[in-house]
Design a protein around this motif. Structure first.
Motif, PDB file in Angstrom:
ATOM      1  N   ALA A   1      24.281  44.443  45.332  1.00 28.98           N
ATOM      2  CA  ALA A   1      24.891  45.409  44.415  1.00 28.98           C
ATOM      3  C   ALA A   1      25.886  44.712  43.500  1.00 28.98           C
ATOM      4  O   ALA A   1      26.648  43.842  43.933  1.00 28.98           O
ATOM      5  CB  ALA A   1      25.608  46.506  45.218  1.00 28.98           C
ATOM      6  N   THR A   2      25.884  45.087  42.227  1.00 28.05           N
ATOM      7  CA  THR A   2      26.799  44.514  41.242  1.00 28.05           C
ATOM      8  C   THR A   2      27.996  45.440  41.049  1.00 28.05           C
ATOM      9  O   THR A   2      27.827  46.645  40.817  1.00 28.05           O
ATOM     10  CB  THR A   2      26.097  44.298  39.895  1.00 28.05           C
ATOM     11  N   CYS A   3      29.186  44.873  41.145  1.00 23.54           N
ATOM     12  CA  CYS A   3      30.420  45.624  40.928  1.00 23.54           C
ATOM     13  C   CYS A   3      31.124  45.081  39.684  1.00 23.54           C
ATOM     14  O   CYS A   3      31.236  43.871  39.518  1.00 23.54           O
ATOM     15  CB  CYS A   3      31.356  45.497  42.134  1.00 23.54           C
ATOM     16  N   ASP A   4      31.580  45.985  38.833  1.00 18.08           N
ATOM     17  CA  ASP A   4      32.302  45.595  37.621  1.00 18.08           C
ATOM     18  C   ASP A   4      33.793  45.821  37.864  1.00 18.08           C
ATOM     19  O   ASP A   4      34.305  46.926  37.727  1.00 18.08           O
ATOM     20  CB  ASP A   4      31.826  46.427  36.432  1.00 18.08           C
ATOM     21  N   ILE A   5      34.488  44.752  38.264  1.00 17.58           N
ATOM     22  CA  ILE A   5      35.891  44.847  38.645  1.00 17.58           C
ATOM     23  C   ILE A   5      36.776  44.496  37.458  1.00 17.58           C
ATOM     24  O   ILE A   5      36.583  43.456  36.821  1.00 17.58           O
ATOM     25  CB  ILE A   5      36.196  43.898  39.820  1.00 17.58           C
ATOM     26  N   PRO A   6      37.751  45.355  37.112  1.00 19.16           N
ATOM     27  CA  PRO A   6      38.634  45.050  35.978  1.00 19.16           C
ATOM     28  C   PRO A   6      39.382  43.736  36.196  1.00 19.16           C
ATOM     29  O   PRO A   6      39.771  43.405  37.319  1.00 19.16           O
ATOM     30  CB  PRO A   6      39.614  46.240  35.969  1.00 19.16           C
ATOM     31  N   ASP A   7      39.551  42.982  35.120  1.00 24.44           N
ATOM     32  CA  ASP A   7      40.288  41.726  35.207  1.00 24.44           C
ATOM     33  C   ASP A   7      41.748  41.981  35.557  1.00 24.44           C
ATOM     34  O   ASP A   7      42.363  42.958  35.103  1.00 24.44           O
ATOM     35  CB  ASP A   7      40.214  40.964  33.885  1.00 24.44           C
ATOM     36  N   THR A   8      42.303  41.099  36.367  1.00 27.56           N
ATOM     37  CA  THR A   8      43.718  41.167  36.722  1.00 27.56           C
ATOM     38  C   THR A   8      44.493  40.200  35.841  1.00 27.56           C
ATOM     39  O   THR A   8      44.092  39.049  35.672  1.00 27.56           O
ATOM     40  CB  THR A   8      43.918  40.788  38.204  1.00 27.56           C
ATOM     41  N   ASP A   9      45.585  40.678  35.253  1.00 28.14           N
ATOM     42  CA  ASP A   9      46.394  39.813  34.399  1.00 28.14           C
ATOM     43  C   ASP A   9      46.953  38.655  35.216  1.00 28.14           C
ATOM     44  O   ASP A   9      47.463  38.838  36.329  1.00 28.14           O
ATOM     45  CB  ASP A   9      47.543  40.607  33.769  1.00 28.14           C
ATOM     46  N   VAL A  10      46.853  37.458  34.643  1.00 24.41           N
ATOM     47  CA  VAL A  10      47.382  36.267  35.311  1.00 24.41           C
ATOM     48  C   VAL A  10      48.891  36.227  35.135  1.00 24.41           C
ATOM     49  O   VAL A  10      49.402  36.316  34.016  1.00 24.41           O
ATOM     50  CB  VAL A  10      46.749  34.988  34.722  1.00 24.41           C
ATOM     51  N   THR A  11      49.596  36.132  36.236  1.00 26.38           N
ATOM     52  CA  THR A  11      51.054  36.082  36.193  1.00 26.38           C
ATOM     53  C   THR A  11      51.534  34.651  35.931  1.00 26.38           C
ATOM     54  O   THR A  11      50.851  33.683  36.282  1.00 26.38           O
ATOM     55  CB  THR A  11      51.655  36.579  37.516  1.00 26.38           C
ATOM     56  N   GLU A  12      52.685  34.531  35.314  1.00 24.50           N
ATOM     57  CA  GLU A  12      53.270  33.215  35.064  1.00 24.50           C
ATOM     58  C   GLU A  12      53.582  32.550  36.400  1.00 24.50           C
ATOM     59  O   GLU A  12      54.357  33.069  37.203  1.00 24.50           O
ATOM     60  CB  GLU A  12      54.537  33.348  34.239  1.00 24.50           C
ATOM     61  N   PRO A  13      52.984  31.405  36.678  1.00 26.08           N
ATOM     62  CA  PRO A  13      53.170  30.788  37.998  1.00 26.08           C
ATOM     63  C   PRO A  13      54.537  30.137  38.163  1.00 26.08           C
ATOM     64  O   PRO A  13      55.102  29.588  37.223  1.00 26.08           O
ATOM     65  CB  PRO A  13      52.060  29.732  38.044  1.00 26.08           C
ATOM     66  N   ASP A  14      55.039  30.205  39.373  1.00 22.62           N
ATOM     67  CA  ASP A  14      56.269  29.508  39.726  1.00 22.62           C
ATOM     68  C   ASP A  14      55.877  28.212  40.443  1.00 22.62           C
ATOM     69  O   ASP A  14      55.986  28.079  41.652  1.00 22.62           O
ATOM     70  CB  ASP A  14      57.125  30.394  40.643  1.00 22.62           C
ATOM     71  N   GLY A  15      55.401  27.259  39.648  1.00 22.79           N
ATOM     72  CA  GLY A  15      54.902  26.015  40.214  1.00 22.79           C
ATOM     73  C   GLY A  15      53.422  26.125  40.533  1.00 22.79           C
ATOM     74  O   GLY A  15      52.784  27.152  40.303  1.00 22.79           O
ATOM     75  N   PHE A  16      52.873  25.044  41.083  1.00 26.71           N
ATOM     76  CA  PHE A  16      51.444  25.010  41.390  1.00 26.71           C
ATOM     77  C   PHE A  16      51.193  24.479  42.790  1.00 26.71           C
ATOM     78  O   PHE A  16      51.910  23.595  43.277  1.00 26.71           O
ATOM     79  CB  PHE A  16      50.695  24.151  40.363  1.00 26.71           C
ATOM     80  N   LEU A  17      50.161  25.047  43.414  1.00 25.89           N
ATOM     81  CA  LEU A  17      49.689  24.575  44.705  1.00 25.89           C
ATOM     82  C   LEU A  17      48.589  23.557  44.437  1.00 25.89           C
ATOM     83  O   LEU A  17      47.512  23.900  43.947  1.00 25.89           O
ATOM     84  CB  LEU A  17      49.139  25.745  45.532  1.00 25.89           C
ATOM     85  N   GLY A  18      48.870  22.292  44.725  1.00 28.73           N
ATOM     86  CA  GLY A  18      47.886  21.244  44.490  1.00 28.73           C
ATOM     87  C   GLY A  18      46.866  21.183  45.612  1.00 28.73           C
ATOM     88  O   GLY A  18      47.224  21.320  46.792  1.00 28.73           O
ATOM     89  N   VAL A  19      45.604  20.994  45.255  1.00 27.69           N
ATOM     90  CA  VAL A  19      44.523  20.953  46.245  1.00 27.69           C
ATOM     91  C   VAL A  19      43.715  19.672  46.058  1.00 27.69           C
ATOM     92  O   VAL A  19      43.155  19.430  44.990  1.00 27.69           O
ATOM     93  CB  VAL A  19      43.589  22.164  46.114  1.00 27.69           C
ATOM     94  N   ASP A  20      43.688  18.852  47.092  1.00 26.85           N
ATOM     95  CA  ASP A  20      42.904  17.614  47.085  1.00 26.85           C
ATOM     96  C   ASP A  20      41.636  17.841  47.889  1.00 26.85           C
ATOM     97  O   ASP A  20      41.689  18.301  49.033  1.00 26.85           O
ATOM     98  CB  ASP A  20      43.715  16.469  47.695  1.00 26.85           C
ATOM     99  N   LEU A  21      40.488  17.542  47.299  1.00 27.64           N
ATOM    100  CA  LEU A  21      39.200  17.702  47.971  1.00 27.64           C
ATOM    101  C   LEU A  21      38.702  16.343  48.446  1.00 27.64           C
ATOM    102  O   LEU A  21      38.850  15.345  47.743  1.00 27.64           O
ATOM    103  CB  LEU A  21      38.178  18.326  47.017  1.00 27.64           C
ATOM    104  N   GLY A  22      38.124  16.319  49.634  1.00 25.73           N
ATOM    105  CA  GLY A  22      37.688  15.033  50.170  1.00 25.73           C
ATOM    106  C   GLY A  22      36.656  15.166  51.261  1.00 25.73           C
ATOM    107  O   GLY A  22      36.056  16.227  51.449  1.00 25.73           O
ATOM    108  N   ILE A  23      36.460  14.086  51.994  1.00 24.62           N
ATOM    109  CA  ILE A  23      35.425  14.026  53.024  1.00 24.62           C
ATOM    110  C   ILE A  23      36.024  14.221  54.416  1.00 24.62           C
ATOM    111  O   ILE A  23      35.598  15.091  55.166  1.00 24.62           O
ATOM    112  CB  ILE A  23      34.684  12.684  52.952  1.00 24.62           C
TER     113      ILE A  23
END
Length: 284
Positions: free
Chosen positions: A76-98
């Protein structure tokens, strides 16, 4: 934002035969049966509470009725309204690896030890089945490929949900590595290359991105070059900063940290800079 919800159905034997006949007739008949099923509630749904809520609130247009690996599914396809992006208070860094599929700069590591063991067993099983070249072996290989894809997808969903939930809880955005061309860029030994090529890193990034959009969390992509060799404390870059796979020990300032956590902190810092450059181009 378009969001697709997959619901598993549990028909009786008689209902299953009727559904199979319906699918053989044409897609139009399948859509009709799907609509009737939704209107009369004559099937049993198997989905998460979140998916059920999305279906109730945002389901739009037609649904697809499919039979996959012996299971009946309603797409089933759902059409979900976009959520406004809030101004971030810093960033969560994500490192991808093995060794660790994903590591955040907070120090949380999603270990790849169990996952790599499962993938190694699957590779050995595929090798034995491919050597047989029988019809039954080919059927088992096909089923195995689908099972592995479901396994990777489930793991990526769990990891991405955890990352987005933590970012939303702390009011931060998410900084991810730009993995375009990662398979051509990295230099690894053959066993590690096999592991790298067998994991759906791109899918994991996609899951993080769409979950973040739904939660109103900002996402930026940064250049991953030298994030594993640079010191997150003083910025000194030297390949000798990585004396082994797990450790980052700066040859300049002496700072020491788990290598993946150090890389995630560098990614977080680049995320802050990248966000500022895009959203505040005139900032000093």
């Amino acid at each position: 934002m378009k969001f697709v919800v997959q619901v598993r159905l549990f028909p009786t034997p008689a209902q299953e035969a009727a559904l199979a006949d319906t699918l053989r007739l044409c897609n139009e008949a399948a859509n009709l049966v799907s609509r009737i099923a939704w209107e009369t509630k004559t099937f049993r749904n198997c989905c998460s509470d979140e998916q059920a809520a999305a279906l109730a609130a945002y389901r739009k247009s037609e649904s697809d009725l499919v039979r996959r690996d012996g299971m009946w599914l309603l797409i089933a396809t759902c059409d979900i309204p976009d959520t406004d992006v809030t101004e971030p208070d810093g960033f969560l860094g994500v490192d991808l690896g093995i060794a660790n599929i994903a590591t955040t700069d907070d120090g949380k590591r999603h270990s790849g030890k169990h996952l790599n063991a499962v993938r190694h067993r699957n590779r050995e099983l595929r090798r034995r089945l491919q050597a047989k070249q029988t019809k039954s072996a080919k059927r088992l290989l096909k089923a195995r490929r689908r099972k592995e894809a479901r396994f990777a997808r489930d793991v990526n969903h769990v990891i991405s949900k955890d990352i987005v939930t933590e970012a939303a809880r702390t009011g931060r955005g998410i900084a991810l590595e730009d993995l375009q061309g990662i398979r051509d860029r990295v230099r690894l030994r053959k066993p590690q290359r096999v592991t790298l090529h067998s994991w759906a890193f791109h899918e994991l990034g996609q899951f993080v991105a769409y979950k973040a959009r739904r939660a109103g969390v900002a996402v930026v992509y940064v250049d991953p070059a030298y994030t594993s060799q640079g010191c997150s404390a003083c910025g000194h870059v030297d390949k000798r900063n990585r004396p082994n796979q797990e450790t980052c020990a700066c040859t300049s300032c002496g700072f020491a940290e788990h290598a993946d956590v150090n890389a995630a902190r560098n990614i977080a810092s680049r995320g802050v800079a990248g966000w500022a450059a895009v959203n505040q181009p005139n900032a000093a």
